[in-house]
Design a protein around this motif. Structure first.
Motif, PDB file in Angstrom:
ATOM      1  N   GLN A   1      20.181  19.998 -10.352  1.00  0.00           N
ATOM      2  CA  GLN A   1      21.489  19.060  -9.386  1.00  0.00           C
ATOM      3  C   GLN A   1      20.060  18.502  -8.912  1.00  0.00           C
ATOM      4  O   GLN A   1      19.372  18.428  -8.650  1.00  0.00           O
TER       5      GLN A   1
ATOM      6  N   HIS B   1      19.006  16.460  -5.690  1.00  0.00           N
ATOM      7  CA  HIS B   1      20.127  16.419  -3.776  1.00  0.00           C
ATOM      8  C   HIS B   1      19.315  14.358  -3.507  1.00  0.00           C
ATOM      9  O   HIS B   1      18.493  14.595  -4.030  1.00  0.00           O
ATOM     10  N   GLU B   2      20.214  14.618  -2.393  1.00  0.00           N
ATOM     11  CA  GLU B   2      19.348  13.281  -1.817  1.00  0.00           C
ATOM     12  C   GLU B   2      18.120  13.166  -1.289  1.00  0.00           C
ATOM     13  O   GLU B   2      17.545  12.204  -0.885  1.00  0.00           O
TER      14      GLU B   2
END
Length: 252
Positions: free
Chosen positions: A60, A62-63
């Protein structure tokens, strides 16, 4: 043909590299990770004898710029189907090297394609603060990167703490006491834990793999609505001659 009662059909699958680029493949939804990985690496120009050093992982982005490696993809797994079942986690399929001994890098550096993969992953690990270079080493790495000297870059980074380790997301643990949180790095036959005690003091602990007797994983599900599921990882560890269970609560 159905595999695990999955309807076979043609589909596109994106495989991501450590620099953020991706390779789009035409696949069958029933294709296994082993087959797709072989096709991908072959397409990149990596010889069959070097393929065993790489694997697929679900990850993933992430921001906040951090990276979570969710899990290694099993050879028999169907990546397309797994990604569909994890849609709410916004996972991607990526290629990473799959060994914990950084000295093995040297076996892959004569092949341009595998050298590029190692180099991309090394740069990613620096950017994500997975490795811990000194200020001097950081400047040397920047110089080598500017000059695209991949071989020297990889030789230098092998000297740095946590290079080649897999970093897990911060998690909770009960060692050395309950109520602790930990940053965990796995590699070089150890589980290195930077533990934050309830008193806000930090303690670095190295759990040696050869002192583990057994381990258990329990799926706990989501603690709260909307949260990712939590796993309880229990390690039976020989600490100063005494066997004890150490528990981590992690999303990975």
């Amino acid at each position: 043909q159905d595999t695990f009662q999955i309807q076979t059909q043609r589909a596109s699958l994106d495989v991501y590299l450590a620099d953020g680029s991706n390779i789009r493949l035409d696949i069958q939804t029933s294709d296994t990770a082993e087959r797709i990985l072989e096709v991908t690496l072959c397409k990149m120009g990596i010889s069959r004898e070097l393929m065993k050093y790489f694997s697929f992982f679900f990850f993933q982005d992430h921001e906040d710029g951090s990276l979570s490696v969710v899990k290694k993809v099993a050879e028999f797994e169907l990546p397309y189907v797994s990604l569909q079942s994890m849609k709410e986690l916004h996972c991607k399929l990526g290629i990473r090297k799959w060994y914990m001994d950084p000295s093995l890098d040297t076996l892959l550096m004569d092949c341009r394609a595998s050298l590029n993969l190692l180099y991309m992953q090394a740069i990613q690990e620096v950017k994500k603060n997975w490795v811990k270079p000194t200020e001097k080493q950081k400047k040397e790495l920047e110089f080598l990167q500017t000059n695209a000297n991949k071989v020297k870059f990889l030789k230098l980074i092998r000297e740095m703490q946590f290079y080649g380790y897999l970093r897990l997301d911060p998690c909770l643990c009960d060692y050395p006491e309950k109520g602790c949180s930990a940053d965990i790095y796995v590699g070089s036959n150890e589980i290195n834990c930077c533990i934050k005690l309830p008193t806000n003091q930090t303690k670095e602990v190295s759990l040696k793999i050869n002192r583990l007797r057994s381990w258990q994983v329990t799926f706990l599900g989501a603690m709260k609505d909307g949260e990712e599921s939590t796993l309880e990882l229990r390690l039976e560890y020989n600490d100063s001659g005494t066997w004890q269970w150490i528990i981590f609560y992690t999303k990975q």
